[in-house]
Design an enzyme around this catalytic site. Structure first.
Site, PDB file in Angstrom:
ATOM      1  N   GLU A  49       0.840  -1.194   0.000  1.00 57.71           N
ATOM      2  CA  GLU A  49       0.000   0.000   0.000  1.00 57.71           C
ATOM      3  C   GLU A  49       0.880   1.252   0.000  1.00 57.71           C
ATOM      4  OE1 GLU A  49      -2.411   2.408   3.497  1.00 57.71           O
ATOM      5  OE2 GLU A  49      -2.302   0.217   3.594  1.00 57.71           O
ATOM      6  N   LYS A 138      -9.930  -3.168   8.220  1.00 56.84           N
ATOM      7  CA  LYS A 138      -8.696  -2.708   8.852  1.00 56.84           C
ATOM      8  C   LYS A 138      -9.000  -2.305  10.297  1.00 56.84           C
ATOM      9  CE  LYS A 138      -5.442   1.185   8.502  1.00 56.84           C
ATOM     10  NZ  LYS A 138      -5.003   2.306   7.638  1.00 56.84           N
TER      11      LYS A 138
END
Length: 225
Positions: A49, A138
């Site tokens: 990411e 998340k």
């Protein structure tokens, strides 16, 4: 929930297989993002990411598109507005990460065919994100919660794939995975000074340690999660 679309299943399967997302975040221009991503991929990291506020992050993703092994998934993090989704899609990212679950995020990801990791902190938030169509959730920030919270959430909500992120070092990886996490998100503990001129060779070594520590083969039972 209905049968998952390919973009959801690809992201979940990759997280399940490798147990790790590495997060690149920098506040200065000129960070060696492309080189660092390639080093991470060489080390075996398969979910990477780059945060949206990182200068040059989208340009780096565009440059990397099509140059990495096909099983390496590149995503964009710190997405906080639905309008960001068009930028993410344009550079070929495969998934989106957000510190929260804001209105419009998941429908925009679904329309664009992107995997999604929206942020949550409580059981209610995690369940709401999952029911709204997240690929995985998340758990952020994970540091004040710890592996025991992951285990406590996993017990009543085993169907919600959790990816704790924030303050996770090498020795924390197994406790989180053993507690029921699908994967963990790691930034500075693996990157250290790699984005400020540090050794890519040393990054390669560190990243391989994290990849080995997160390997599902260490516990066959984890492969069923």
């Amino acid at each position: 929930m209905s049968t998952p679309a390919p973009h959801h299943e690809i992201l979940r399967a990759t997280l399940r297989a490798h147990g790790l997302v590495v997060i690149l975040r920098s506040g200065t221009a000129g960070a060696p993002l492309v080189e660092t991503v390639r080093t991470l991929a060489e080390a075996g990291v398969r979910c990477i990411e780059i945060t949206l506020p990182t200068p040059g992050g989208l340009a780096a993703l565009a440059e990397l598109r099509g140059t990495l092994p096909p099983d390496v998934l590149l995503g964009v993090g710190t997405v906080t507005e639905p309008a960001h989704i068009a930028q993410v899609t344009a550079v070929g990212a495969r998934f989106v990460v957000s510190p929260c679950t804001f209105p419009g995020l998941l429908p925009a990801c679904e329309e664009a065919g992107l995997g999604s990791l929206p942020g949550a902190f409580t059981a209610t938030e995690a369940w709401a994100a999952w029911q709204a169509g997240a690929s995985a959730v998340k758990l952020f920030p994970a540091e004040p919660l710890g592996p025991r919270t992951v285990a406590a959430l996993h017990a009543p909500l085993p169907q919600v794939p959790l990816v704790p992120t924030g303050g996770i070092g090498l020795d924390d990886v197994r406790p989180y995975l053993d507690a029921g996490a699908l994967a963990v998100g790691v930034g500075s503990p693996v990157l250290k000074d790699a984005l400020t001129g540090g050794s890519q060779r040393e990054l390669l070594s560190r990243a391989r340690e994290f990849v080995a520590r997160a390997a599902r083969s260490q516990d066959p039972a984890l492969t069923r999660r």
